[in-house]
Design a protein around this motif. Structure first.
Motif, short mmCIF file in Angstrom:
data_model
loop_
_atom_site.label_atom_id
_atom_site.label_comp_id
_atom_site.label_asym_id
_atom_site.label_seq_id
_atom_site.Cartn_x
_atom_site.Cartn_y
_atom_site.Cartn_z
N LEU A 48 2.59 -25.38 -60.02
CA LEU A 48 1.93 -26.20 -61.04
C LEU A 48 0.44 -25.92 -61.10
O LEU A 48 -0.16 -25.92 -62.17
CB LEU A 48 2.16 -27.69 -60.74
N ILE A 49 -0.18 -25.66 -59.94
CA ILE A 49 -1.63 -25.52 -59.88
C ILE A 49 -2.08 -24.10 -60.19
O ILE A 49 -3.04 -23.88 -60.95
CB ILE A 49 -2.15 -25.93 -58.49
N PHE A 50 -1.38 -23.11 -59.66
CA PHE A 50 -1.90 -21.74 -59.68
C PHE A 50 -1.17 -20.78 -60.62
O PHE A 50 -1.69 -19.70 -60.90
CB PHE A 50 -1.85 -21.14 -58.27
N CYS A 51 0.02 -21.13 -61.08
CA CYS A 51 0.82 -20.16 -61.85
C CYS A 51 0.96 -20.52 -63.32
O CYS A 51 1.52 -19.72 -64.08
CB CYS A 51 2.21 -20.01 -61.23
N ARG A 52 0.50 -21.67 -63.70
CA ARG A 52 0.64 -22.06 -65.10
C ARG A 52 -0.18 -21.13 -65.98
O ARG A 52 -1.34 -20.85 -65.70
CB ARG A 52 0.19 -23.52 -65.30
N GLY A 53 0.42 -20.68 -67.07
CA GLY A 53 -0.27 -19.80 -68.00
C GLY A 53 -0.12 -18.33 -67.70
O GLY A 53 -0.61 -17.48 -68.45
N LEU A 54 0.54 -17.99 -66.58
CA LEU A 54 0.78 -16.60 -66.22
C LEU A 54 2.26 -16.29 -66.40
O LEU A 54 3.10 -16.86 -65.70
CB LEU A 54 0.36 -16.32 -64.78
N GLU A 55 2.58 -15.43 -67.31
CA GLU A 55 3.98 -15.07 -67.56
C GLU A 55 4.14 -13.56 -67.38
O GLU A 55 3.20 -12.78 -67.57
CB GLU A 55 4.40 -15.47 -68.98
N GLY A 56 5.34 -13.16 -67.06
CA GLY A 56 5.61 -11.75 -66.88
C GLY A 56 5.10 -11.24 -65.54
O GLY A 56 4.48 -11.97 -64.76
N SER A 57 5.35 -9.98 -65.24
CA SER A 57 4.93 -9.39 -63.99
C SER A 57 3.43 -9.18 -63.99
O SER A 57 2.84 -8.82 -65.00
CB SER A 57 5.64 -8.06 -63.75
N VAL A 58 2.82 -9.41 -62.83
CA VAL A 58 1.38 -9.23 -62.71
C VAL A 58 1.04 -7.94 -61.98
O VAL A 58 -0.12 -7.58 -61.85
CB VAL A 58 0.74 -10.42 -61.96
N ILE A 59 2.04 -7.24 -61.49
CA ILE A 59 1.80 -5.99 -60.79
C ILE A 59 3.07 -5.15 -60.85
O ILE A 59 4.19 -5.68 -60.87
CB ILE A 59 1.41 -6.24 -59.31
N SER A 60 2.93 -3.86 -60.89
CA SER A 60 4.07 -2.96 -60.90
C SER A 60 4.70 -2.92 -59.51
O SER A 60 4.01 -2.95 -58.49
CB SER A 60 3.63 -1.55 -61.31
N THR A 61 6.02 -2.85 -59.49
CA THR A 61 6.72 -2.74 -58.20
C THR A 61 6.49 -1.39 -57.55
O THR A 61 6.85 -1.21 -56.38
CB THR A 61 8.23 -2.97 -58.40
N ASP A 62 5.88 -0.46 -58.27
CA ASP A 62 5.61 0.86 -57.69
C ASP A 62 4.71 0.74 -56.46
O ASP A 62 4.84 1.52 -55.50
CB ASP A 62 4.95 1.77 -58.72
N VAL A 63 3.79 -0.24 -56.47
CA VAL A 63 2.89 -0.43 -55.33
C VAL A 63 3.69 -0.82 -54.09
O VAL A 63 3.50 -0.26 -53.00
CB VAL A 63 1.85 -1.51 -55.65
N LEU A 64 4.63 -1.75 -54.26
CA LEU A 64 5.45 -2.18 -53.13
C LEU A 64 6.40 -1.08 -52.70
O LEU A 64 6.67 -0.91 -51.50
CB LEU A 64 6.22 -3.45 -53.51
N GLN A 65 6.93 -0.35 -53.67
CA GLN A 65 7.81 0.76 -53.32
C GLN A 65 7.06 1.81 -52.49
O GLN A 65 7.61 2.36 -51.52
CB GLN A 65 8.37 1.42 -54.60
N ALA A 66 5.84 2.08 -52.87
CA ALA A 66 5.04 3.04 -52.12
C ALA A 66 4.78 2.56 -50.69
O ALA A 66 4.79 3.35 -49.74
CB ALA A 66 3.72 3.30 -52.84
N GLU A 67 4.55 1.24 -50.56
CA GLU A 67 4.36 0.68 -49.23
C GLU A 67 5.60 0.86 -48.38
O GLU A 67 5.51 1.21 -47.20
CB GLU A 67 4.01 -0.82 -49.35
N ARG A 68 6.76 0.61 -48.98
CA ARG A 68 8.00 0.73 -48.22
C ARG A 68 8.26 2.19 -47.82
O ARG A 68 8.69 2.46 -46.69
CB ARG A 68 9.19 0.20 -49.03
N VAL A 69 7.99 3.11 -48.72
CA VAL A 69 8.18 4.53 -48.41
C VAL A 69 7.26 4.97 -47.28
O VAL A 69 7.65 5.76 -46.41
CB VAL A 69 7.94 5.39 -49.67
N SER A 70 6.03 4.43 -47.27
CA SER A 70 5.07 4.82 -46.24
C SER A 70 5.51 4.41 -44.84
O SER A 70 5.07 4.98 -43.84
CB SER A 70 3.70 4.21 -46.54
N LEU A 71 6.39 3.40 -44.76
CA LEU A 71 6.88 2.95 -43.46
C LEU A 71 7.97 3.85 -42.90
O LEU A 71 8.30 3.75 -41.71
CB LEU A 71 7.39 1.51 -43.57
#
Length: 583
Positions: free
Chosen positions: A336-359
């Motif tokens: 209610l406090i921090f997410c109102r007015g933000l719709e859709g993805s805010v970041i590409s999953t490519d960043v997380l995928q790259a993190e996982r690959v690096s491990l």
């Protein structure tokens, strides 16, 4: 406590954090002080508290302040209790050093012998904590927590509300098994790396390589804070970043301006999710945070088993549902406090995928640690002799949860890290040299105090005086206890708070003819309700150190979280608590 005095500590951990040079909001901490300098900002305050503690102890021990107790040792024991409380609250000496006072003072007062006092510092509860820490060291060494966090975020997605839920949930889960401080230090870098991508893409990130980092997570800092092995925890080192809402060029239109401001606010909420999730998750399991173990150790020695048994399984039955409901309430409030007015993805999953690959891929060592960890938890849950668990197979039913965690830790020194029968094992002694003896000593001091309070007759004297709850409606009692304890724990160490309050609440319950656990359960859980100030608990300090939050914001949001926590503690104590613990 003034935030400029440096960040205080839960379990003496954040003192170590600050001693390695973390800056808060651009202000240098007291980490630059020489080792022999007092921890207080003003030397005269340190001198007063240094003298005040033993002075109070001597006044009670000498009879100058009469107690009128049947046993003269009760007055001496109260003096020692107040002495330690003064030093703990003011941090006159490091908390674990103050916790060693019973070893010296109790035998001199004739309360307990040296041998009896020493036994309190290493019991089954302490071995449970020690073994669990060693297993957690293996989890951290192999970055299993990071793999799990990235997988959860990929599963929940990158829409703001689900991303925040994923951060809160995975941080809470990791905190069930690893200390709150270590969890926040391990998880904040992942959150900051992700937030950097979001804020950078919005054009609101002012990344200055020359700007001092407000929170540093180098190997030395993480390795020494709570004794965690953290040299590999931040493959993308914590970014030293500063949001400057005035120096940036204004966005092209009002819509982009509003979106950027909302992303800035969302970043604050995400960091708070990590901090608060570390604390909330620690309530779910017996080994999650120090106050849980303080109560378990006290109940093992002095509790009435007829009222209920406190072990890993029973705690999970109560603590896990509580943490889930509490965490869900926090997430809903933050949504209610921090997410109102933000719709859709805010970041590409490519960043997380790259993190996982690096491990990299899972290795033999990863799988071995997962199996050992899962087996340890399963043995904890199925041990309960009263439920015909495996503990009932032993004639005297003497196997405790501590034996399970120590066995698991020993196995990790045997299993090979790479090839079968190879010389390199999953854990070596160098991985365990930073065992948090400060926490072990702090809890041991609490157990010694509990023994002394009962043996000296102070507990019996308190029973005749603490009758303030008589006649109070039973549904109000958990809320009153939670409010009192949560207020105190905002300014003192959580473990020290529980160490002082557990025997007092037990005496209060006995004097008021109430079940002990009706007060002890809410009191223990309330020891972790320290969400308001940066210096209340180490996870708060880590979140504040990112530079995204102001103190007034933490007070505002933390006050609401405290109120939510008190509400759920009261509800769960009077409902599920009665079913699980039988009071």
């Amino acid at each position: 406590m003034d935030d400029e005095n440096g960040v205080a500590n839960e379990e003496e951990e954040v003192r170590q954090l600050l001693e390695h040079g973390v800056e808060v909001q651009g202000r240098p901490t007291d980490g630059g002080n020489a080792p022999d300098e007092p921890p207080n900002a003003k030397p005269w305050v340190w001198t007063i508290t240094l003298v005040l503690g033993p002075t109070v102890g001597v006044l009670f021990a000498s009879g100058a302040i009469p107690l009128n107790a049947e046993d003269s040792r009760a007055s001496s024991m109260l003096g020692l209790l107040l002495w330690m409380a003064i030093w703990w609250a003011s941090e006159t000496l490091p908390l674990p050093i103050t916790a060693l006072l019973p070893v010296v003072i109790m035998p001199l007062l004739g309360v307990l012998s040296s041998q009896e006092v020493a036994k309190a510092y290493m019991n089954d509860t302490q071995m449970l904590f020690l073994g669990s820490f060693i297993v957690a060291a293996a989890v951290e060494k192999l970055d299993l927590h990071r793999r799990l966090a990235i997988s959860v975020l990929l599963f929940t997605g990158t829409r703001p509300k689900y991303m925040m839920l994923g951060m809160l949930g995975i941080t809470g889960f990791v905190s069930m098994w690893i200390s709150n401080t270590a969890t926040s230090i391990l998880m904040v870098p992942l959150a900051v790396t992700t937030l950097k991508q979001i804020l950078d893409s919005s054009g609101r990130l002012n990344n200055h390589s020359s700007t001092p980092s407000r929170i540093q997570t180098d190997g030395q800092l993480q390795g020494e804070c709570q004794g965690q092995h953290a040299e590999k925890h931040t493959p993308n080192d914590m970014v030293a970043f500063e949001l400057d809402m005035h120096e940036q060029d204004p966005p092209n239109n009002l819509h982009e301006n509003l979106k950027s401001d909302r992303l800035h606010k969302f970043a604050k909420g995400t960091v708070l999710c990590v901090a608060y999730g570390s604390t909330i998750g620690g309530l779910a399991s017996l080994v999650g945070t120090g106050p849980n173990l303080v109560l378990a150790g006290y109940w093992e020695q002095h509790g009435d088993i007829a009222q209920g048994n406190i072990n890993f399984a029973s705690w999970m039955m109560f603590g896990l549902p509580f943490s889930i409901v509490f965490g869900a309430s926090v997430w809903f409030y933050f949504w209610l406090i921090f997410c109102r007015g933000l719709e859709g993805s805010v970041i590409s999953t490519d960043v997380l995928q790259a993190e996982r690959v690096s491990l990299g891929k899972l290795t033999r060592a990863h799988i071995s640690v997962i199996v050992v960890f899962a087996s340890m938890v399963l043995l904890w849950i199925t041990r309960q002799p009263s439920l015909h668990g495996w503990g009932s197979l032993f004639r005297q039913k003497t196997a405790g949860d501590g034996a399970v965690s120590v066995l698991a830790s020993i196995v990790l020194f045997i299993l090979p890290a790479k090839e079968f029968m190879g010389p390199q094992k999953i854990l070596g002694w160098e991985d365990c040299k930073s065992v948090p003896w400060d926490i072990i000593l702090l809890m041991g001091g609490g157990f010694a105090l509990s023994e002394g309070i009962i043996e000296s007759g102070l507990f019996a004297w308190l029973n005749t005086k603490l009758t303030i709850l008589e006649g109070m409606p039973i549904f109000v009692i958990p809320a009153v206890v939670s409010l009192l304890v949560s207020t105190v724990t905002e300014f003192t160490s959580n473990v020290a708070t529980s160490t002082i309050f557990v025997p007092i609440l037990a005496a209060l319950a006995d004097a008021s003819n109430l079940p002990s656990l009706l007060l002890l359960i809410p009191g223990t859980f309330a020891c972790s309700l320290s969400f308001m100030f940066p210096n209340s608990t180490p996870p708060n300090a880590v979140a504040y150190g990112t530079g995204l939050l102001h103190v007034k914001e933490m007070v505002k949001y933390g006050f609401v979280i405290n109120c939510i926590g008190i509400l759920w503690i009261s509800v769960f104590t009077l409902t599920l608590g009665r079913l699980v613990f039988g009071f």
